[in-house]
Design an enzyme around this catalytic site. Sequence first.
Site, PDB file in Angstrom:
ATOM      1  N   HIS A  39      47.263  37.863  38.476  1.00 56.34           N
ATOM      2  CA  HIS A  39      47.083  39.319  38.414  1.00 56.34           C
ATOM      3  C   HIS A  39      48.152  40.049  39.223  1.00 56.34           C
ATOM      4  O   HIS A  39      48.437  41.215  38.962  1.00 56.34           O
ATOM      5  CB  HIS A  39      45.671  39.713  38.865  1.00 56.34           C
ATOM      6  CG  HIS A  39      44.638  39.459  37.814  1.00 56.34           C
ATOM      7  ND1 HIS A  39      43.586  40.311  37.559  1.00 56.34           N
ATOM      8  CD2 HIS A  39      44.498  38.445  36.921  1.00 56.34           C
ATOM      9  CE1 HIS A  39      42.847  39.824  36.553  1.00 56.34           C
ATOM     10  NE2 HIS A  39      43.377  38.691  36.173  1.00 56.34           N
ATOM     11  N   VAL A  70      51.835  42.643  37.141  1.00 54.97           N
ATOM     12  CA  VAL A  70      51.951  44.078  37.427  1.00 54.97           C
ATOM     13  C   VAL A  70      53.116  44.303  38.394  1.00 54.97           C
ATOM     14  O   VAL A  70      53.047  43.910  39.549  1.00 54.97           O
ATOM     15  CB  VAL A  70      50.641  44.627  38.044  1.00 54.97           C
ATOM     16  CG1 VAL A  70      50.722  46.136  38.219  1.00 54.97           C
ATOM     17  CG2 VAL A  70      49.441  44.251  37.185  1.00 54.97           C
ATOM     18  N   GLY A 118      55.740  42.658  38.753  1.00 51.05           N
ATOM     19  CA  GLY A 118      56.278  41.393  39.282  1.00 51.05           C
ATOM     20  C   GLY A 118      55.456  40.852  40.436  1.00 51.05           C
ATOM     21  O   GLY A 118      54.518  41.503  40.918  1.00 51.05           O
ATOM     22  N   HIS A 166      42.128  28.005  33.130  1.00 50.80           N
ATOM     23  CA  HIS A 166      40.681  28.169  32.929  1.00 50.80           C
ATOM     24  C   HIS A 166      39.943  26.832  32.932  1.00 50.80           C
ATOM     25  O   HIS A 166      38.742  26.792  32.707  1.00 50.80           O
ATOM     26  CB  HIS A 166      40.397  28.942  31.632  1.00 50.80           C
ATOM     27  CG  HIS A 166      40.817  30.386  31.702  1.00 50.80           C
ATOM     28  ND1 HIS A 166      40.790  31.237  30.636  1.00 50.80           N
ATOM     29  CD2 HIS A 166      41.269  31.131  32.748  1.00 50.80           C
ATOM     30  CE1 HIS A 166      41.207  32.446  30.995  1.00 50.80           C
ATOM     31  NE2 HIS A 166      41.511  32.403  32.284  1.00 50.80           N
ATOM     32  N   ASP A 222      42.149  19.604  35.001  1.00 52.45           N
ATOM     33  CA  ASP A 222      42.506  18.571  34.016  1.00 52.45           C
ATOM     34  C   ASP A 222      42.674  19.250  32.654  1.00 52.45           C
ATOM     35  O   ASP A 222      42.717  20.474  32.577  1.00 52.45           O
ATOM     36  CB  ASP A 222      41.420  17.474  33.971  1.00 52.45           C
ATOM     37  CG  ASP A 222      40.047  18.046  33.615  1.00 52.45           C
ATOM     38  OD1 ASP A 222      39.946  19.261  33.303  1.00 52.45           O
ATOM     39  OD2 ASP A 222      39.063  17.286  33.639  1.00 52.45           O
TER      40      ASP A 222
HETATM   41  C1  HEM Z   1      45.569  34.426  28.421  1.00 54.29           C
HETATM   42  C2  HEM Z   1      45.010  35.530  28.863  1.00 54.29           C
HETATM   43  C3  HEM Z   1      43.916  35.530  29.878  1.00 54.29           C
HETATM   44  C4  HEM Z   1      42.746  36.193  29.773  1.00 54.29           C
HETATM   45  C5  HEM Z   1      42.290  37.078  28.641  1.00 54.29           C
HETATM   46  C6  HEM Z   1      41.987  35.881  30.964  1.00 54.29           C
HETATM   47  C7  HEM Z   1      40.740  36.386  31.236  1.00 54.29           C
HETATM   48  C8  HEM Z   1      39.922  35.921  32.237  1.00 54.29           C
HETATM   49  C9  HEM Z   1      38.560  36.310  32.440  1.00 54.29           C
HETATM   50  C10 HEM Z   1      37.820  37.340  31.602  1.00 54.29           C
HETATM   51  C11 HEM Z   1      38.071  35.610  33.475  1.00 54.29           C
HETATM   52  C12 HEM Z   1      36.655  35.694  34.050  1.00 54.29           C
HETATM   53  C13 HEM Z   1      36.582  36.866  34.996  1.00 54.29           C
HETATM   54  C14 HEM Z   1      35.171  37.251  35.314  1.00 54.29           C
HETATM   55  O1  HEM Z   1      34.342  37.295  34.404  1.00 54.29           O
HETATM   56  O2  HEM Z   1      34.886  37.516  36.495  1.00 54.29           O
HETATM   57  C15 HEM Z   1      39.133  34.780  33.966  1.00 54.29           C
HETATM   58  C16 HEM Z   1      39.015  33.918  35.021  1.00 54.29           C
HETATM   59  C17 HEM Z   1      40.049  33.153  35.501  1.00 54.29           C
HETATM   60  N1  HEM Z   1      41.362  33.206  35.080  1.00 54.29           N
HETATM   61 FE1  HEM Z   1      42.032  34.093  33.405  1.00 54.29          FE
HETATM   62  N2  HEM Z   1      42.721  35.061  31.756  1.00 54.29           N
HETATM   63  C18 HEM Z   1      43.917  34.815  31.138  1.00 54.29           C
HETATM   64  C19 HEM Z   1      44.952  34.075  31.640  1.00 54.29           C
HETATM   65  C20 HEM Z   1      44.953  33.471  32.880  1.00 54.29           C
HETATM   66  C21 HEM Z   1      46.099  32.904  33.528  1.00 54.29           C
HETATM   67  C22 HEM Z   1      47.516  32.962  32.976  1.00 54.29           C
HETATM   68  C23 HEM Z   1      45.681  32.364  34.707  1.00 54.29           C
HETATM   69  C24 HEM Z   1      46.468  31.685  35.773  1.00 54.29           C
HETATM   70  C25 HEM Z   1      47.584  31.029  35.579  1.00 54.29           C
HETATM   71  C26 HEM Z   1      44.259  32.591  34.780  1.00 54.29           C
HETATM   72  C27 HEM Z   1      43.448  32.129  35.781  1.00 54.29           C
HETATM   73  C28 HEM Z   1      42.082  32.337  35.831  1.00 54.29           C
HETATM   74  C29 HEM Z   1      41.206  31.653  36.753  1.00 54.29           C
HETATM   75  C30 HEM Z   1      41.589  30.556  37.722  1.00 54.29           C
HETATM   76  C31 HEM Z   1      39.923  32.189  36.557  1.00 54.29           C
HETATM   77  C32 HEM Z   1      38.638  31.835  37.299  1.00 54.29           C
HETATM   78  C33 HEM Z   1      38.454  32.781  38.466  1.00 54.29           C
HETATM   79  C34 HEM Z   1      37.127  32.636  39.179  1.00 54.29           C
HETATM   80  O3  HEM Z   1      36.581  31.559  39.280  1.00 54.29           O
HETATM   81  O4  HEM Z   1      36.659  33.669  39.681  1.00 54.29           O
HETATM   82  N3  HEM Z   1      43.865  33.292  33.672  1.00 54.29           N
HETATM   83  N4  HEM Z   1      40.252  34.985  33.193  1.00 54.29           N
END
Ligand code: HEM
Length: 343
Positions: free
Chosen positions: A76, A80, A82, A203, A266
């Site tokens: 995040h 935004v 950079g 994810h 994984d």
């Molecule tokens: C491809 C587009 C992406 C979308 C639409 C997306 C969307 C989301 C959403 C909706 C969540 C859950 C947030 C919540 O409900 O509180 C999430 C969690 C997460 N995202 Fe993404 N994400 C994307 C890409 C990425 C990328 C590129 C990374 C890191 C390299 C990332 C890392 C994470 C991680 C680690 C979580 C878990 C966070 C937690 O446990 O609180 N995501 N993401």
Amino acid sequence: MAHYSLVPKSFFLSVVLIIFSFLVAAKLYASEPPPLTLDYYKSTCPTAFDVIRKETECAVLSDPRNAALIVRLHFHDCFVQGCDASILLDDTVTLKGEKKAAASTHSLKGFELIDQIKNMVESECPGIVSCADILTIAARDAVILVGGPYWDVPVGRKDSVTANIDLANTNLPTPNESLLSIISKFLYQGLSVTDMVALAGAHTIGMARCQSFRSRIYGDYGFTSVKNPISESQLSNLRSVCPPMGGGKADNNISAMDYVTPNLFDNSFYQLLLNGEGLLNSDQEMYSSVFGIQTRELVKKYAADPLDFFRQFSESMVKMGNITNSKSFVMGEVRKNCRFVNT
Ligand code: HEM
């Protein structure tokens, strides 16, 4: 000596001033920020990497979810203006931070983990290591600590003195956005479709809130998912965590995005997508969308070959971490406290 006195002192002063202004202007308008390097802190803070690793280790050992929080914070941040730690800035009277952007509000966490790492780094070498670098290094360490790959982290980022909530609202992808729209957001950052599919592999750890996956589990989850007892019971679990009507406390109930190995970095996230069991619409679309010809092949590739996923994830994380804000290099600083610009 006499000939020096023929030219007034003020002339020299003006020349020096003009050259100085020219240099400042050239620096201000230079489009390319200086490149990041691996040994940026070698002489100024040789222990920086060790301190960050130790503190990240404490955080992740106390709760593996912390690894996910740190990795998401880094994502995040970089999308935004950079990777400049703009995401870490709190709202003040004069500055509106990015924490309340649609994709982050109520869901982005882990700020106090970065505060803790920063405090330790500051006590070792005050005013040297930027919050943006700390976040980037900690994200790498967090991935390793939950079983993911190692990669070298180039450093030398500066912290921004601004944040941009409008840009955060525009640039960050959301779970119910179309695949093509999400792809375009990655391309805008200079990241390819391959980078997108590999980075979404993050994810494989972490949790999502009911609000983020409600439309999926009451939408096409039942159609995309394989018909077997495990998958069916997983869907009913999800529905018991997340009721169909929104607006209540249940919106913040959480579920793992990779229910098979939630705390392990994984490739099982991709295997879930092959089974049609992706928790977020945006994740499942990479495999199931009719527009996802390329993304589908990549999902299959990473599901079949964990090393290929690790290699690509590492490469794409470096690429994402190198999204720089040229303004930050000129106007930026090393914040004393990651939540506030220096006064
Ligand atoms: C491809 C587009 C992406 C979308 C639409 C997306 C969307 C989301 C959403 C909706 C969540 C859950 C947030 C919540 O409900 O509180 C999430 C969690 C997460 N995202 Fe993404 N994400 C994307 C890409 C990425 C990328 C590129 C990374 C890191 C390299 C990332 C890392 C994470 C991680 C680690 C979580 C878990 C966070 C937690 O446990 O609180 N995501 N993401």
